[in-house]
Structure formats: structure tokens, C-alpha cells
Design a protein around this motif. Structure first.
Motif, PDB file in Angstrom:
ATOM      1  N   UNK A  65     -15.226   3.881 -58.873  1.00 15.20           N
ATOM      2  CA  UNK A  65     -14.699   4.903 -57.415  1.00 15.20           C
ATOM      3  C   UNK A  65     -13.331   5.250 -57.078  1.00 15.20           C
ATOM      4  N   UNK A  66     -12.780   4.671 -57.316  1.00 12.28           N
ATOM      5  CA  UNK A  66     -11.030   5.823 -58.025  1.00 12.28           C
ATOM      6  C   UNK A  66     -11.265   6.622 -58.986  1.00 12.28           C
ATOM      7  N   UNK A  67     -12.239   6.371 -60.040  1.00 12.67           N
ATOM      8  CA  UNK A  67     -11.957   6.963 -61.283  1.00 12.67           C
ATOM      9  C   UNK A  67     -13.065   8.243 -60.548  1.00 12.67           C
ATOM     10  N   UNK A  68     -13.687   8.065 -60.176  1.00 12.45           N
ATOM     11  CA  UNK A  68     -15.168   9.656 -59.963  1.00 12.45           C
ATOM     12  C   UNK A  68     -14.502  10.515 -58.941  1.00 12.45           C
ATOM     13  N   UNK A  69     -13.316   9.597 -58.141  1.00 14.92           N
ATOM     14  CA  UNK A  69     -12.896  10.259 -57.069  1.00 14.92           C
ATOM     15  C   UNK A  69     -11.708  11.371 -58.085  1.00 14.92           C
ATOM     16  N   UNK A  70     -10.890  11.233 -58.499  1.00 18.85           N
ATOM     17  CA  UNK A  70     -10.114  11.356 -59.677  1.00 18.85           C
ATOM     18  C   UNK A  70     -10.789  11.884 -60.463  1.00 18.85           C
TER      19      UNK A  70
END
Length: 194
Positions: free
Chosen positions: A112-117
Motif C-alpha cells: 500500500x505504501x508503495x502504491x501511494x508513493x
């Protein structure tokens, strides 16, 4: 100093402000909806689940009640996370949006954090999240927060969200609202049929 540490690694600007506010909507049965509008938004799936408090959980990086509520809503609607065009999630803290994006099945665990970034959750991304700005940007009026999410879904599905309007032709929106530290979660799916 203007963004002090609250609880590592979260700083002040990672936390939503609790604010005053209100939101309203009209929820009616399908047998009378034509008395109110020619363009209703349909509730096609709903789920609610409960869980223990944060210290009782095996993991601090997911909210089991959100996972179960989403499963119920998807099953009722006959949809999957990949069918959802956009979502309004309970982002009381920056990490909460990332966790929700995984709990709702938009991204795998730890992704999820990668997707947001990478911009995947941006308004023009593949899984837009919080086109309203979320609780951190617009405030968190607690009792009105969930209804305000539905108002944003209504605006997006009617094409009246102004500068926040999603590109394309969104048809399915999701709301995700959490109580306590995840002891309860409610997920709703909405559909435009016009």
C-alpha cells in the motif's frame, strides 16, 4: 517545530484534526426513490465487522474488522476490490490510509505504501483514494465523517465534484469507516446506474 513528533513515526501533520462539521443524506427504499430523484445512487453492498482493541491484535499493520467488513460488502454486491472505481477511507492517520488500501484488497500486504508513493491512489491513479482530501485534509467531525464520505461518493458518481472530479466514468464507489482503534468497521459499496 511546526510538525512535532506525536508517536513515532507519526508527526502532527500525519494526524487528522478532530473538528466540528455536519453532513446529511437521504436514504430511502427503492419503492419510493422515484419520488425524490431520477438519478439515485444505489447501495449495492454493505458489511460491518468487529474486533478487539489494538493491543489485543496479532499485527499492528492491519485492521481485521476492515478486512471482514469488506469481504461482506463485496460478497453482497457480487464484486471484488478490482471493480471499485474509487474509495473514501478513514484516514485518521497517514498510516491508516495505507492500511485501508491493503485491508480493502486494492493492494497486497506491504504494498500500500508503495502504491501511494507511485501515485496509484491519486485522483488520476488506478485506485483513487480520498478524492475529498480525507479526514486529514478536510477535518474529522467524528459523527459526521462517515456520512461525509457518502456525500463525496454521491458527488463523484453524479459528476459534480468540481476540481476533485475523477476522470472517466466512475460507476462504483466505496466508503470505509472505522470506530475506535479498529474495534468496528463499516464498508459500503455504491453504484451509479444512469
Amino acid at each position: 517545530k511546526s510538525n512535532p513528533m506525536i508517536a513515532w513515526p507519526l508527526r502532527l501533520f500525519d494526524c487528522s484534526p478532530v473538528s466540528d462539521g455536519a453532513a446529511a443524506l437521504l436514504l430511502v427504499s427503492e419503492d419510493v426513490v422515484d419520488k425524490f430523484t431520477d438519478e439515485p445512487i444505489w447501495v449495492i453492498g454493505t458489511g460491518q465487522a468487529s474486533d478487539g482493541a489494538l493491543p489485543e491484535r496479532e499485527s499492528l499493520t492491519n485492521v481485521p474488522s476492515a478486512v471482514h467488513a469488506a469481504e461482506q460488502a463485496y460478497a453482497m454486491a457480487g464484486l471484488t476490490a478490482q471493480d471499485v472505481d474509487f474509495a473514501e477511507v478513514h484516514d485518521c492517520f497517514t498510516i491508516a490510509e495505507v492500511m485501508a488500501s491493503e485491508d480493502l484488497g486494492f493492494f497486497g500486504r506491504g504494498e500500500g505504501w508503495k502504491a501511494a508513493m507511485e501515485g496509484k491512489t491519486a485522483r488520476t491513479g488506478e485506485h483513487p483514494i480520498n478524492t475529498s482530501g480525507g479526514l486529514k485534509a478536510k477535518g474529522h467531525p467524528v459523527g459526521a465523517s462517515g456520512v461525509a464520505q457518502v456525500v463525496e461518493v454521491w458527488k463523484q458518481l453524479h459528476g459534480t465534484a468540481g476540481e476533485r472530479q475523477l476522470p472517466g466514468d466512475p460507476r462504483v464507489g466505496l466508503t470505509h469507516n472505522v470506530g475506535g482503534t479498529g474495534q468496528t468497521t463499516v464498508v459500503h459499496l455504491f453504484e451509479r446506474r444512469f
